[in-house]
Design a protein around this motif. Structure first.
Motif: not given
Length: 424
Positions: A154-167
């Motif tokens: 398969l070919g993929n098109f990827i999109i996303g969002l990452t929330g971060q918390f600095r430890i």
């Protein structure tokens, strides 16, 4: 004058500002650029699925590992690999088990730095990511039919969002949601035959994960969290520009900035000299521009006195002499010249008299703000009278706040934005 002088001052200071910024520009190794990103979580495959086969919304298992490089504090690239296992939900679905191995390249945008999160938090951040990849899909088990042999690519098109918390400066906790749209898919997610009915994206796979970013490098902070501090020279320069803007304010709108204005409360529309003073050649404390206007209106005022059958004092106390203001303004408008100067003339001819200077506002806006606005209006009118030679001790300021008129008409509201006088 302000429109000319201020741009010239800023133009003169601009080279210094640019020089300060260039000298303070961060060099490439002031922050760490590499990180290892690992995550584990759930997946959910959307259509296509064969009839009788379905999954839990939160299906285990998904895992991915990536190596991310940030070119600067805002943008970077990540090479990553992923592993998914798709299972039936065990609740009425026919049994199946499929696996997906994927690899991809994504561009990353540090949205927290772009939107200046550092102005309100040092611990939270958001990354956006977008990219492409390829994956290998196999089916190991399938109830009711044999699993398909071989592999589906398969070919993929990827999109996303990452929330971060600095430890810490070396580790951050991540929560990511990613959508993978697939094309060139030839099998159902459960392993059944897939009859293509349209062109374009054939299916979608969703991933929700929790993971860690481990930052590599010798510097204190990674690009995800690095914020460039302004040098002292640039801060001082910005302060100087702010001071210049304040100096160039023109409170009474007479064309002379406050720092050069000897009379910063002159009546709007009255001609002034280069120092902002009302022109008064005969020294009678009444601007020359207004004297002829006052004389021309004396007869009209006398006629009004006769019509109401009252003396001058009663005329003033009954509200026939007013100072009016535009909406949300605390300086009299140009139509108020006659009322102000009529009172000046009366108080000079009657030195034993004093007056309450009473400010009002209309009902638009907050009650507390309207109270303060009415007091400012009364204060500014008092200052005009004092500047005209009336002893400040003869004038008492009263702020009566908003006055109800029971009518939402703009014209009616104009009549209550005023200052009136009560003689004593």
């Amino acid at each position: 004058m302000k429109k000319v002088v201020l741009p010239l001052l800023m133009l003169c200071l601009a080279p210094a500002a640019l020089k300060a910024q260039e000298e303070a520009a961060p060099i490439s190794n002031e922050f760490n650029k590499w990180s290892i990103d690992a995550a584990f979580g759930t997946n959910k495959a959307a259509n296509p699925m064969s009839e009788g086969y379905h999954m839990h919304v939160t299906n285990l298992f998904h895992a991915d590992l990536g190596f991310r490089y940030m070119f600067n504090t805002k943008f970077g690239l990540k090479l990553h690999g992923g592993y998914d296992v798709l299972n039936d939900d065990g609740d009425g679905s026919l049994e199946f088990k499929s696996t997906i191995i994927s690899i991809g390249l994504q561009g990353y945008a540090n949205l927290g730095r772009i939107m200046e999160f550092e102005t309100w938090t040092k611990r939270l951040n958001v990354l956006g990511h977008l990219g492409v990849g390829v994956s290998q899909f196999t089916n190991d088990e399938r109830e009711g039919d044999t699993a398909f042999e071989g592999e589906d690519h398969l070919g993929n098109f990827i999109i996303g969002l990452t929330g971060q918390f600095r430890i810490s400066d070396r580790v951050s906790l991540n929560a990511d949601f990613t959508m993978i749209n697939n094309f060139s898919q030839h099998k159902m997610w459960d392993g059944g035959e897939y009859d293509h009915t349209y062109q374009g994206f054939d299916s979608t796979l969703y991933n929700a994960t929790i993971g860690l970013s481990v930052y590599l490098g010798k510097h204190d902070k990674h690009a995800d969290w690095f914020v460039e501090e302004k040098p002292n020279e640039l801060i001082e320069l910005e302060d100087r520009l702010a001071e210049l803007e304040t100096m160039m304010n023109d409170s009474d709108k007479d064309g002379v900035p406050d720092y050069l204005d000897s009379e910063p409360n002159t009546i709007t529309g009255v001609a002034v000299d280069s120092k902002g003073r009302s022109i008064d050649k005969n020294g009678n404390n009444v601007p020359d521009e207004l004297e002829s206007y006052i004389e021309n209106n004396n007869k009209q005022m006398e006629q009004k006195i006769q019509q109401v059958g009252a003396g001058v004092e009663q005329l003033i106390n009954d509200g026939y002499v007013n100072v009016y203001f535009d909406f949300n303004k605390d300086q009299p408008n140009a139509q108020s010249v006659n009322g102000i100067n009529f009172l000046i003339k009366y108080l000079k001819e009657n030195p034993s008299k004093s007056a309450d200077v009473i400010g009002y506002a209309d009902e638009v806006g907050d009650t507390a703000y309207n109270q303060e606005l009415s007091e400012r209006r009364a204060t500014n009118v008092k200052q005009i009278l004092v500047d005209a030679g009336i002893d400040a001790g003869r004038l008492n300021i009263v702020g009566n706040g908003a006055q109800s008129v029971g009518n939402d008409s703009k014209a009616v509201r104009q009549t209550v934005r005023r200052v009136t006088f009560i003689l004593k």
